[in-house]
Design a protein around this motif. Sequence first.
Motif, PDB file in Angstrom:
ATOM      1  N   SER A  69      42.737  37.217  26.459  1.00  0.00           N
ATOM      2  CA  SER A  69      44.043  36.703  26.845  1.00  0.00           C
ATOM      3  C   SER A  69      44.786  37.788  27.607  1.00  0.00           C
ATOM      4  O   SER A  69      45.020  38.879  27.079  1.00  0.00           O
ATOM      5  N   LEU A  70      45.152  37.513  28.832  1.00  0.00           N
ATOM      6  CA  LEU A  70      45.881  38.482  29.644  1.00  0.00           C
ATOM      7  C   LEU A  70      47.200  38.867  28.981  1.00  0.00           C
ATOM      8  O   LEU A  70      47.663  40.003  29.083  1.00  0.00           O
ATOM      9  N   THR A  74      44.873  44.406  24.839  1.00  0.00           N
ATOM     10  CA  THR A  74      45.390  45.782  24.871  1.00  0.00           C
ATOM     11  C   THR A  74      44.734  46.551  26.015  1.00  0.00           C
ATOM     12  O   THR A  74      43.687  46.153  26.533  1.00  0.00           O
ATOM     13  N   ASP A  75      45.346  47.651  26.379  1.00  0.00           N
ATOM     14  CA  ASP A  75      44.753  48.510  27.416  1.00  0.00           C
ATOM     15  C   ASP A  75      43.359  48.951  26.997  1.00  0.00           C
ATOM     16  O   ASP A  75      42.427  48.975  27.806  1.00  0.00           O
ATOM     17  N   ALA A 114      34.007  28.829  39.089  1.00  0.00           N
ATOM     18  CA  ALA A 114      34.277  27.758  40.045  1.00  0.00           C
ATOM     19  C   ALA A 114      35.774  27.545  40.219  1.00  0.00           C
ATOM     20  O   ALA A 114      36.238  27.134  41.281  1.00  0.00           O
ATOM     21  N   ALA A 115      36.523  27.849  39.183  1.00  0.00           N
ATOM     22  CA  ALA A 115      37.984  27.705  39.207  1.00  0.00           C
ATOM     23  C   ALA A 115      38.549  28.743  38.248  1.00  0.00           C
ATOM     24  O   ALA A 115      37.815  29.285  37.419  1.00  0.00           O
ATOM     25  N   PRO A 116      39.834  29.058  38.353  1.00  0.00           N
ATOM     26  CA  PRO A 116      40.410  29.994  37.389  1.00  0.00           C
ATOM     27  C   PRO A 116      40.095  29.544  35.962  1.00  0.00           C
ATOM     28  O   PRO A 116      40.112  28.356  35.649  1.00  0.00           O
ATOM     29  N   LEU A 117      39.791  30.526  35.126  1.00  0.00           N
ATOM     30  CA  LEU A 117      39.352  30.263  33.759  1.00  0.00           C
ATOM     31  C   LEU A 117      40.316  30.936  32.791  1.00  0.00           C
ATOM     32  O   LEU A 117      40.582  32.135  32.925  1.00  0.00           O
ATOM     33  N   ASN A 118      40.834  30.189  31.845  1.00  0.00           N
ATOM     34  CA  ASN A 118      41.709  30.766  30.841  1.00  0.00           C
ATOM     35  C   ASN A 118      40.967  31.889  30.127  1.00  0.00           C
ATOM     36  O   ASN A 118      39.892  31.671  29.592  1.00  0.00           O
ATOM     37  N   GLY A 119      41.513  33.092  30.153  1.00  0.00           N
ATOM     38  CA  GLY A 119      40.868  34.249  29.545  1.00  0.00           C
ATOM     39  C   GLY A 119      39.916  34.967  30.479  1.00  0.00           C
ATOM     40  O   GLY A 119      39.245  35.919  30.086  1.00  0.00           O
ATOM     41  N   GLY A 120      39.851  34.536  31.736  1.00  0.00           N
ATOM     42  CA  GLY A 120      38.862  35.074  32.666  1.00  0.00           C
ATOM     43  C   GLY A 120      39.335  36.171  33.595  1.00  0.00           C
ATOM     44  O   GLY A 120      38.583  36.587  34.475  1.00  0.00           O
ATOM     45  N   SER A 121      40.538  36.685  33.418  1.00  0.00           N
ATOM     46  CA  SER A 121      41.046  37.702  34.346  1.00  0.00           C
ATOM     47  C   SER A 121      40.199  38.967  34.342  1.00  0.00           C
ATOM     48  O   SER A 121      39.916  39.542  35.392  1.00  0.00           O
TER      49      SER A 121
END
Length: 194
Positions: A69-70, A74-75, A114-121
């Motif tokens: 989760s962005l 944590t760092d 394929a598309a932005p993914l929740n948790g994928g940053s």
Amino acid sequence: MKVIVVGATGTVGRAVVSALEPAHEVVRASRRGPVAVDLEDPSSLDALFAAVPDPDGVICCAASGPLVSLETVTDHEFAQGLQGKLLGQVALARRALHHLRDGGSIVLTGGTFAAPLNGGSLGALVNAGLDGFVRNAAAELPRGLRINVISPGWIRETLEGLGMEASNGTPVADVANAYVEAIEGSAQGLTIVP
């Protein structure tokens, strides 16, 4: 050819080993494999090339990264994610270029959303970093060495194992064939999406 497959015990790694073995000498490497290696332990990367001299190719299938989760990561957790999949593969490639035979090949593992993914940053950052690294490193490699990155999306067998809808996943055999084509072919500096 003698090809080291790092991550040889995972879903993709096993398929790559099976696809390579009929025509090549395959050295299986993994955290708990016959040849022990951990992308997060630089000394294990050095030991790998001491144990397996003069390979023709190095394939890394060991790369995995967590969904985070962005908002709450944590760092430290973010840095750990970068270390394994991005910096570990870069360290492997940097060492491989000193040990590969002339004309040898390095194949890393990225990923494709394929598309932005929740948790994928974190994963998106790692994948973009690998794409850029491979594109530029290809121009710097000596002795006719080549480097590419395979960037599969979801693997059908992984989705099935997670109990998720698998019809949009790429069969692991198709992904493995992309690695074989990259190691045997002439592609250079490419991000290959099977």
